[in-house]
Design an enzyme around this catalytic site. Structure first.
Site, mmCIF file in Angstrom:
data_model
loop_
_atom_site.group_PDB
_atom_site.id
_atom_site.type_symbol
_atom_site.label_atom_id
_atom_site.label_comp_id
_atom_site.label_asym_id
_atom_site.label_seq_id
_atom_site.Cartn_x
_atom_site.Cartn_y
_atom_site.Cartn_z
ATOM 1 C CD GLU A 298 8.312 2.852 4.529
ATOM 2 O OE1 GLU A 298 7.589 2.244 5.338
ATOM 3 O OE2 GLU A 298 7.842 3.567 3.609
ATOM 4 C CG HIS B 84 3.005 0.530 7.498
ATOM 5 N ND1 HIS B 84 4.182 0.195 8.132
ATOM 6 C CD2 HIS B 84 3.371 1.189 6.370
ATOM 7 C CE1 HIS B 84 5.204 0.634 7.413
ATOM 8 N NE2 HIS B 84 4.731 1.234 6.326
ATOM 9 C CD GLU B 85 0.877 2.077 3.747
ATOM 10 O OE1 GLU B 85 1.484 3.138 3.543
ATOM 11 O OE2 GLU B 85 1.446 0.953 3.685
ATOM 12 C CB ALA C 188 -0.910 0.007 1.226
HETATM 13 ZN ZN ZN Z 1 5.752 2.286 4.964
#
Ligand code: ZN
Length: 878
Positions: A329, A306-307, A271
């Protein structure tokens, strides 16, 4: 004007040390896009101004595969002498101090099978701009330290594209001639181009609302195909949970009035966190009990989170350059792992995270593709979205969290946001914020970011009965990696406890009587003495896997057997169990006369099965054998067939020896479908029982096959159905063919389910699988342009040890031919899929030769992409 084409051009190496601040900045970007699958026109208006102190001779704008139609500066057509088209874009010669640049370009979304930039797939227009896709849409300063405010106006036919989306807020819409319409979007937050997104298509929307802690209302919108609107509940719930969690744990609220998620079948990755408009692989959005497994549901929860978390770690505070990738990240993976641990079982979550780290990152760190979490050089940045940058990066943040403690870590995060909100920064800035907020010196810790390789920690300890004391010595060493022959010691937090012979933690005098502590191993060797102990102790080291290292603990099987039963740290209890299994398997590999189920392991399994207290999900983890790859990792030369045989033998032995227990579990755990954590765990344990029964021999196996067939037909959920399907399809049972056909007929309209159908066939551990995979590649449902489908077949194939690594090399040759073909369609996915070939040095001489030959087949390909070229070159430098 000529089309700029970079294919076949020589790949330049980009080095971290060469970073230079941009000489110009863009303050405003206005895009006007007329969407057409074959010929899309992009009109761009950039407001540029110089920030370098002195005038510059030329300003480079990135551009790739663009057909330039026109160029104007401050309203005048730009003279031929004022610019030059280059391989990588456009050079503006002697640019004035401030100016407006307008460009018109033509691009070809349907032909864009690389899925980077603007592409047309499944009837929709989508964009993917990270890392360097925006330059495939227009000429731009396509670098993360160039932050600008974006306005975009999309035009498209109303019937094929009723929905028009971009980042931020929709300011105006209208209709125009010929059945077209338009929409204008404005994003109030300056952002780098990699966070730009637009979408157009015929999409249905599922809506919800969220009220932030400070009382603002946010509209939540998930865009999917009409028939999938019933499958968005998990994604929507996960989004709301993530929004709440970030407020509670980090004090961070969402900052726009709208949060949009679009699902597509055509996506290179999981994503993408585009500001206010995430684009998702449908795999991480759509779920219903009939089509999605429990682990699919889990994947959605973690990727949605996460996104969402990227909105602060990545978007509000962004990257100075791509070498800092782990700044967003690693940190965001750490955040999503902690979120999932809070939503589910913390112990089981940690085991899963470490399993993934060891399966992907440890091998990467031990092979020719090893690189530091903050790399030093790349030729194609897309090749650095790796397990090292993501998963090891998350482990580094976790260690800082462990060293500082929760409160100081949060202070460090607050300071990081306070200092850097709205800016493009570096990993160094993150560490400095952590240091300043905690008053701790993390200078040694910086080495973790710059040094590749997995440290090996050796532990030796002894109890002195006369002194009632235990001495522990820890030694560390990091093996050399390509380009880094000499390694320094790194600070390694070792969480530990000492257990007495009843399995209870004993108070540790050195830490004021607490029964758990974190030792910091900073030198290559250090010792600790624990005095005034009541009696002999067994150490429980690296609890919760407190550092990404390989621990060699010199404990014997009895000690591990003890820990497998008594350690109160779930990770370590699991680890001891794994250790017993690995040792037994390695012994069986080395000498086939050794019994595949030694008594210590058998007792540990028996104790686990008899333990009624243990959570079923954790119990299933304890009873799952380490994978073939992990066993191979422990050998100097991977013994492909012997490992497979030994592991099969052990499964059979456990299945047979505990047939009564497995049968009991299978019947006792039967229940109507529910989605709570306990039900998920029970389902998992029950399906493990079924797998062991089928692996066993004799009458219980025949019965289990009947159960599997019944389960396949009657299941009220995809978890149970898919396990049964896999067991029947992979166990060479006479009706496997019928089951395979039946499954396809039932689910052919659900691409995500059919991906599993392809993958399970490609993962069957038999020589005939190669032929089967050849058939799969010409199946009408196979599509080279859809990465999920390609990964389902070729990814599963390359992860199938006995077939991919067939002794005659047939697997490698076949694989290389497919990657070669894929490279023309989707270089990014081809390069990623090719990485298993990089591990050739781990195999015997004939396999090494065959793997190198496969790499050479690829290297010789005409028009080899930069992505694949880099992977091959680093895999086999010469
Ligand atoms: Zn990421």
């Amino acid at each position: 004007m000529p089309e700029v084409n970079i294919a076949g051009s020589k790949a330049a190496v980009v080095r971290r040390g060469d970073y230079q601040a941009p000489s110009y900045q863009v303050s405003e970007v206005a895009l006007d896009v007329r969407l057409d699958p074959d010929n899309t026109e992009v009109h761009t208006r950039l407001q540029l101004h110089r920030i370098a102190p002195e005038p510059v001779a030329e300003l480079h704008l990135d551009g790739e595969s663009l057909e330039l139609l026109g160029l104007q500066r401050d309203g005048q057509a730009l003279a031929e002498s004022a610019y030059r088209l280059t391989e990588g874009g456009l050079l503006l010669l002697n640019p004035p101090e401030a100016f407006i640049l307008e460009s018109r370009v033509r691009i070809h979304p349907r032909a864009n099978t690389a899925l980077s930039g603007l592409y047309h797939a499944g009837g929709q227009f989508l964009t993917q701009c990270e890392a360097e896709g925006f330059r495939r849409i227009t000429y731009y300063l396509d670098r993360p330290d160039c932050l600008a405010r974006f306005t975009v106006t999309l035009h498209a036919p109303q019937d094929s594209c009723p929905v028009l989306l971009a980042n931020g807020n929709c300011m105006a819409t209208g209709v125009e001639e010929g059945g077209w319409h338009w929409a204008r979007w404005e994003d109030p937050y300056p952002k780098p181009a990699y966070l730009f997104a637009m979408v157009a298509g015929d999409l249905a929307v599922v809506r919800d609302r969220y009220r932030t802690a400070s009382g603002r209302e946010v509209a939540l919108e998930i865009y999917v195909a009409e028939r999938d609107t019933g499958a968005c509940a998990q994604a929507m719930d996960s989004l709301k949970h993530a929004m709440r969690w970030d407020e509670e744990v980090y004090g961070r609220e969402y900052d726009l009035n709208r949060y949009m998620i679009v699902a597509t079948d055509s996506f290179n990755m999981g994503a993408m966190e585009n500001k206010g408009l995430n684009i998702f692989n449908a795999k991480y959005v759509l779920a219903s009990p009939e089509t999605a497994t429990d682990s699919d549901y889990q994947g959605i929860e973690s990727v949605i989170a996460h996104e969402y978390f990227h909105n602060w770690t990545g978007n509000r505070v962004t990257l100075r350059d791509w070498f800092q990738l782990s700044l967003k990240e690693g940190l965001t993976v750490f955040r999503d792992q902690e979120f999932s641990a809070d939503q589910n079982s913390r112990g089981v979550q940690r085991i899963g995270d470490v399993r993934r780290l060891r399966a992907a990152q440890f091998p990467e760190d031990a092979g020719p593709l090893a690189h530091p979490v903050r790399p030093d050089a790349y030729s194609e940045i897309n090749n650095f979205y790796t397990a090292t940058v993501y998963e090891k990066g998350a482990e580094l943040v976790r260690m800082i969290h462990t060293l500082l403690g929760k409160v100081s870590f949060r202070k460090g995060m607050d300071l990081y946001f306070e200092r850097h909100d709205g800016h493009a920064v570096t990993i160094e800035d993150f560490i400095a914020a952590m240091e300043d907020a905690s008053q701790r010196d993390l200078s040694g810790f910086r080495r973790w970011y710059g040094q590749a390789g997995t440290p090996v920690v050796q532990a030796t300890g002894s109890y002195d009965p006369a002194r009632h004391s235990y001495t522990l010595t820890l030694h560390q060493e990091t093996p050399a990696t390509p380009g880094q022959p000499v390694k320094e010691a790194v600070p390694i937090p070792v969480r530990m406890a000492l257990l007495n012979t009843q399995g209870q933690r004993v108070p540790l005098e050195v830490v004021g009587g607490a029964s758990e502590t974190v030792l910091l191993l900073e030198q290559s060797e250090q010792s600790w003495n624990f005095a005034n102990l009541p009696g002999p102790v067994i150490p429980s080291l690296l609890r919760g896997f407190s550092a990404p290292v390989r621990l060699q603990d010199s404990l014997d099987n009895d000690a591990h057997g003890f820990l497998a039963r008594h350690d109160d740290d779930p990770f370590n209890r699991w680890e001891s169990m794994q250790d017993l299994a690995v040792k037994a398997l390695l012994a069986a590999v080395a000498d086939s006369s050794v019994a595949p189920l030694p008594v210590t392991l058998r007792n540990a399994v028996a104790a686990t099965l008899a333990d009624r207290q243990v959570d079923p999900a954790f119990c299933a983890e304890l009873l799952t054998l380490p994978g073939e790859d992990y066993i191979g990792e422990q050998m100097s030369v991977v013994a492909v067939e012997a490992i497979h045989r030994a592991r099969d033998g052990m499964k059979r032995a456990i299945g047979r020896h505990f047939a009564k227990e497995w049968t009991g579990l299978y019947h006792d755990l039967a229940a109507a479908y529910q989605r709570d954590g306990l039900s998920i765990g029970r389902r998992r344990l029950r399906n493990l029982a079924l797998a062991y029964l089928i692996a066993g021999e004799g009458s219980s196996r025949e019965g289990a096959i009947l159960h599997a067939r019944q389960q396949y037909i009657q299941a009220d959920n995809m978890t149970d159905r898919l396990v049964a399907f896999q067991l029947l399809a992979q166990h060479r049972h006479h009706d496997a063919e019928d089951v395979i056909l039946d499954f396809y007929q039932r689910w052919h309209e659900y691409p995500l389910v059919i991906d599993n159908w392809f993958a399970i066939q490609a993962a069957a551990p038999y020589p005939k699988t190669l032929r089967q995979v050849e058939h799969l590649l010409v199946h009408p449902a196979f599509d080279w342009r859809v990465p999920n489908r390609v990964r389902a077949v070729l990814g599963a194939f390359a992860a199938n040890p006995t077939v991919f690594h067939a002794a005659d090399g047939s697997g490698y040759t076949f694989f290389a031919e497919q990657i070669r073909r894929l490279d023309d369609i989707n270089p990014q996915t081809a390069a990623r899929l090719a990485t298993p070939l990089s591990r050739w040095q781990r195999y015997d001489a004939p396999r090494q030769q065959a793997m190198v030959a496969a790499l050479k087949i690829l290297a010789a390909k005409p028009g080899l992409s930069r992505d694949l070229a880099e992977v091959i070159q680093r895999s086999h430098p010469e």
